[in-house]
Design a protein around this motif. Structure first.
Motif, PDB file in Angstrom:
ATOM      1  N   LEU A 146      82.753  41.103  35.139  1.00 20.01           N
ATOM      2  CA  LEU A 146      82.805  42.354  35.897  1.00 20.01           C
ATOM      3  C   LEU A 146      82.950  42.092  37.399  1.00 20.01           C
ATOM      4  O   LEU A 146      83.665  42.815  38.098  1.00 20.01           O
ATOM      5  CB  LEU A 146      81.557  43.193  35.615  1.00 20.01           C
ATOM      6  CG  LEU A 146      81.513  43.835  34.224  1.00 20.01           C
ATOM      7  CD1 LEU A 146      80.155  44.460  33.961  1.00 20.01           C
ATOM      8  CD2 LEU A 146      82.615  44.881  34.081  1.00 20.01           C
ATOM      9  N   VAL A 147      82.282  41.055  37.879  1.00 23.64           N
ATOM     10  CA  VAL A 147      82.405  40.714  39.298  1.00 23.64           C
ATOM     11  C   VAL A 147      83.830  40.274  39.623  1.00 23.64           C
ATOM     12  O   VAL A 147      84.391  40.645  40.666  1.00 23.64           O
ATOM     13  CB  VAL A 147      81.388  39.612  39.671  1.00 23.64           C
ATOM     14  CG1 VAL A 147      81.725  38.994  41.018  1.00 23.64           C
ATOM     15  CG2 VAL A 147      79.980  40.179  39.714  1.00 23.64           C
ATOM     16  N   LEU A 148      84.424  39.492  38.754  1.00 18.66           N
ATOM     17  CA  LEU A 148      85.808  39.059  38.979  1.00 18.66           C
ATOM     18  C   LEU A 148      86.780  40.237  38.875  1.00 18.66           C
ATOM     19  O   LEU A 148      87.774  40.292  39.605  1.00 18.66           O
ATOM     20  CB  LEU A 148      86.185  37.956  37.988  1.00 18.66           C
ATOM     21  CG  LEU A 148      85.533  36.594  38.258  1.00 18.66           C
ATOM     22  CD1 LEU A 148      85.857  35.614  37.140  1.00 18.66           C
ATOM     23  CD2 LEU A 148      85.996  36.033  39.605  1.00 18.66           C
ATOM     24  N   ALA A 149      86.492  41.172  37.978  1.00 18.43           N
ATOM     25  CA  ALA A 149      87.322  42.376  37.896  1.00 18.43           C
ATOM     26  C   ALA A 149      87.188  43.196  39.175  1.00 18.43           C
ATOM     27  O   ALA A 149      88.178  43.737  39.692  1.00 18.43           O
ATOM     28  CB  ALA A 149      86.921  43.214  36.688  1.00 18.43           C
ATOM     29  N   ALA A 150      85.977  43.277  39.696  1.00 13.84           N
ATOM     30  CA  ALA A 150      85.759  43.988  40.955  1.00 13.84           C
ATOM     31  C   ALA A 150      86.516  43.292  42.089  1.00 13.84           C
ATOM     32  O   ALA A 150      87.148  43.953  42.922  1.00 13.84           O
ATOM     33  CB  ALA A 150      84.264  44.036  41.272  1.00 13.84           C
ATOM     34  N   HIS A 151      86.476  41.973  42.099  1.00 14.38           N
ATOM     35  CA  HIS A 151      87.175  41.224  43.147  1.00 14.38           C
ATOM     36  C   HIS A 151      88.684  41.434  43.066  1.00 14.38           C
ATOM     37  O   HIS A 151      89.362  41.563  44.092  1.00 14.38           O
ATOM     38  CB  HIS A 151      86.856  39.734  43.027  1.00 14.38           C
ATOM     39  CG  HIS A 151      87.572  38.885  44.031  1.00 14.38           C
ATOM     40  ND1 HIS A 151      88.701  38.156  43.728  1.00 14.38           N
ATOM     41  CD2 HIS A 151      87.332  38.677  45.339  1.00 14.38           C
ATOM     42  CE1 HIS A 151      89.107  37.524  44.804  1.00 14.38           C
ATOM     43  NE2 HIS A 151      88.298  37.813  45.797  1.00 14.38           N
ATOM     44  N   ALA A 152      89.216  41.462  41.840  1.00 13.81           N
ATOM     45  CA  ALA A 152      90.664  41.638  41.669  1.00 13.81           C
ATOM     46  C   ALA A 152      91.122  43.020  42.124  1.00 13.81           C
ATOM     47  O   ALA A 152      92.238  43.176  42.632  1.00 13.81           O
ATOM     48  CB  ALA A 152      91.031  41.425  40.201  1.00 13.81           C
ATOM     49  N   ASN A 153      90.256  44.025  41.958  1.00 15.38           N
ATOM     50  CA  ASN A 153      90.654  45.395  42.271  1.00 15.38           C
ATOM     51  C   ASN A 153      90.066  45.932  43.575  1.00 15.38           C
ATOM     52  O   ASN A 153      90.632  46.856  44.171  1.00 15.38           O
ATOM     53  CB  ASN A 153      90.239  46.318  41.122  1.00 15.38           C
ATOM     54  CG  ASN A 153      91.005  46.032  39.841  1.00 15.38           C
ATOM     55  OD1 ASN A 153      92.098  46.526  39.655  1.00 15.38           O
ATOM     56  ND2 ASN A 153      90.425  45.218  38.960  1.00 15.38           N
ATOM     57  N   THR A 197      92.838  39.613  29.991  1.00 10.76           N
ATOM     58  CA  THR A 197      92.920  38.224  29.518  1.00 10.76           C
ATOM     59  C   THR A 197      92.925  37.235  30.688  1.00 10.76           C
ATOM     60  O   THR A 197      92.417  36.117  30.546  1.00 10.76           O
ATOM     61  CB  THR A 197      94.197  38.025  28.673  1.00 10.76           C
ATOM     62  OG1 THR A 197      95.342  38.439  29.431  1.00 10.76           O
ATOM     63  CG2 THR A 197      94.116  38.829  27.387  1.00 10.76           C
ATOM     64  N   ASN A 198      93.472  37.642  31.835  1.00 14.78           N
ATOM     65  CA  ASN A 198      93.495  36.746  32.993  1.00 14.78           C
ATOM     66  C   ASN A 198      92.087  36.458  33.502  1.00 14.78           C
ATOM     67  O   ASN A 198      91.753  35.319  33.857  1.00 14.78           O
ATOM     68  CB  ASN A 198      94.334  37.352  34.120  1.00 14.78           C
ATOM     69  CG  ASN A 198      95.815  37.360  33.789  1.00 14.78           C
ATOM     70  OD1 ASN A 198      96.290  36.506  33.048  1.00 14.78           O
ATOM     71  ND2 ASN A 198      96.541  38.310  34.344  1.00 14.78           N
ATOM     72  N   ILE A 199      91.263  37.496  33.540  1.00  6.33           N
ATOM     73  CA  ILE A 199      89.886  37.315  34.006  1.00  6.33           C
ATOM     74  C   ILE A 199      89.084  36.481  33.008  1.00  6.33           C
ATOM     75  O   ILE A 199      88.332  35.571  33.399  1.00  6.33           O
ATOM     76  CB  ILE A 199      89.223  38.687  34.255  1.00  6.33           C
ATOM     77  CG1 ILE A 199      89.822  39.313  35.515  1.00  6.33           C
ATOM     78  CG2 ILE A 199      87.708  38.561  34.377  1.00  6.33           C
ATOM     79  CD1 ILE A 199      89.409  40.723  35.785  1.00  6.33           C
ATOM     80  N   ARG A 200      89.251  36.762  31.724  1.00  5.76           N
ATOM     81  CA  ARG A 200      88.544  35.958  30.710  1.00  5.76           C
ATOM     82  C   ARG A 200      88.991  34.499  30.776  1.00  5.76           C
ATOM     83  O   ARG A 200      88.176  33.581  30.638  1.00  5.76           O
ATOM     84  CB  ARG A 200      88.796  36.534  29.320  1.00  5.76           C
ATOM     85  CG  ARG A 200      88.189  37.927  29.116  1.00  5.76           C
ATOM     86  CD  ARG A 200      88.271  38.371  27.662  1.00  5.76           C
ATOM     87  NE  ARG A 200      87.796  39.741  27.515  1.00  5.76           N
ATOM     88  CZ  ARG A 200      88.575  40.813  27.497  1.00  5.76           C
ATOM     89  NH1 ARG A 200      89.903  40.676  27.617  1.00  5.76           N
ATOM     90  NH2 ARG A 200      88.062  42.025  27.356  1.00  5.76           N
ATOM     91  N   ASN A 205      88.255  28.830  32.130  1.00  6.90           N
ATOM     92  CA  ASN A 205      88.718  27.665  32.888  1.00  6.90           C
ATOM     93  C   ASN A 205      87.616  27.095  33.772  1.00  6.90           C
ATOM     94  O   ASN A 205      87.507  25.874  33.940  1.00  6.90           O
ATOM     95  CB  ASN A 205      89.939  28.025  33.737  1.00  6.90           C
ATOM     96  CG  ASN A 205      91.196  28.171  32.905  1.00  6.90           C
ATOM     97  OD1 ASN A 205      91.310  27.601  31.819  1.00  6.90           O
ATOM     98  ND2 ASN A 205      92.154  28.948  33.399  1.00  6.90           N
ATOM     99  N   ASN A 206      86.794  27.973  34.349  1.00  6.17           N
ATOM    100  CA  ASN A 206      85.659  27.496  35.142  1.00  6.17           C
ATOM    101  C   ASN A 206      84.688  26.687  34.290  1.00  6.17           C
ATOM    102  O   ASN A 206      84.182  25.644  34.717  1.00  6.17           O
ATOM    103  CB  ASN A 206      84.915  28.677  35.776  1.00  6.17           C
ATOM    104  CG  ASN A 206      85.702  29.344  36.882  1.00  6.17           C
ATOM    105  OD1 ASN A 206      86.714  28.819  37.351  1.00  6.17           O
ATOM    106  ND2 ASN A 206      85.244  30.509  37.315  1.00  6.17           N
TER     107      ASN A 206
END
Length: 246
Positions: A146-153, A197-200, A205-206
């Protein structure tokens, strides 16, 4: 000990002086038994030899591990420091970059975070790259995505959201994650639909990258030539940064 060295020397000398066309005769059963007894008595009389041997073996193992880690760091340099879309704080063009693996359920990460914020203020040439590493359960993964989704948007909200999640004592549940999002003007349910899928794949990858670098937990900080595992206080981290900037 001198007896052991004398025996080894004699055997080696006999082998070295034997004609090259001949193969040194193997020790017979009695000779083998004599050597075993001599070695045994030498070790019993001089146990420090065994301690020295064990220490030397351990040192070689540690050196081999360090060499392997440095080789891995070199091979993964681009993934660590040049992955597009990674959140960061500090100077985007700083002379020194450091990667920070963290989990929002990690108590030591909650202590490490303010130290990193202090470091980017103290060192204007420092860039700290965040890599979400959810290793402490399902809500760790939920928060990371969710944090990465927030960062992307909403990239301008990322740092405040990160700080808010890290500032909560103890672990998170879905309700506390949603509350942190709401406090920053975001709706958890709407944001979940943007976890693609990109965020997952970024989270996966991390996890893979950390594993390949021998990182088994959080927090972990990575320079181009060193991995720091576990909490590192401000004084220690400052010395690491200063030595690389000078």
């Amino acid at each position: 000990m001198k007896k052991l060295f004398s025996t080894i020397t004699l055997v080696a000398a006999a082998t070295a002086t034997a004609p090259s066309s001949l193969q040194a005769a193997p020790l017979d059963a009695d000779q083998q038994q004599q050597v075993r007894e001599l070695i045994r008595s030498t070790l019993v009389e001089n146990p420090d030899i065994l301690v020295e041997a064990i220490n030397e073996l351990r040192n070689r193992e540690l050196q081999a591990q360090e060499d392997a880690r440095k080789a891995s760091l070199e091979a993964k340099k681009d993934e660590l420091f040049n992955t597009p879309g990674d959140p960061f704080i500090g100077n985007p063009k700083g002379k020194l970059a450091m990667v920070y693996f963290a989990d929002y359920n990690c108590g030591f990460c909650k202590r490490q975070d303010p130290v990193l914020e202090q470091m980017v203020k103290q060192y204007p040439d420092l860039k700290v790259i965040y890599k979400e590493l959810p290793v402490l359960g399902e809500t760790s993964r939920e928060a990371a995505e969710l944090v990465l989704a927030a960062h992307a948007n909403h990239p301008d909200i990322y740092q405040k959201l990160h700080q808010r999640l890290m500032s909560k004592p103890g672990g998170h549940d879905s309700a506390s994650i949603a509350a942190a999002l709401k406090a920053e003007g975001l709706d958890a349910e709407a944001l979940k639909k943007k976890v693609d899928t990109n965020i997952r794949a970024k989270v996966d990858n991390n996890i893979r990258l950390a594993s390949e670098l021998g990182i088994r937990g959080t927090p972990a900080m990575v320079f181009a030539d060193e991995v720091l595992g576990g909490f590192t206080n401000a004084e220690q981290l400052s010395e690491k940064i200063k030595s690389r900037l000078n």
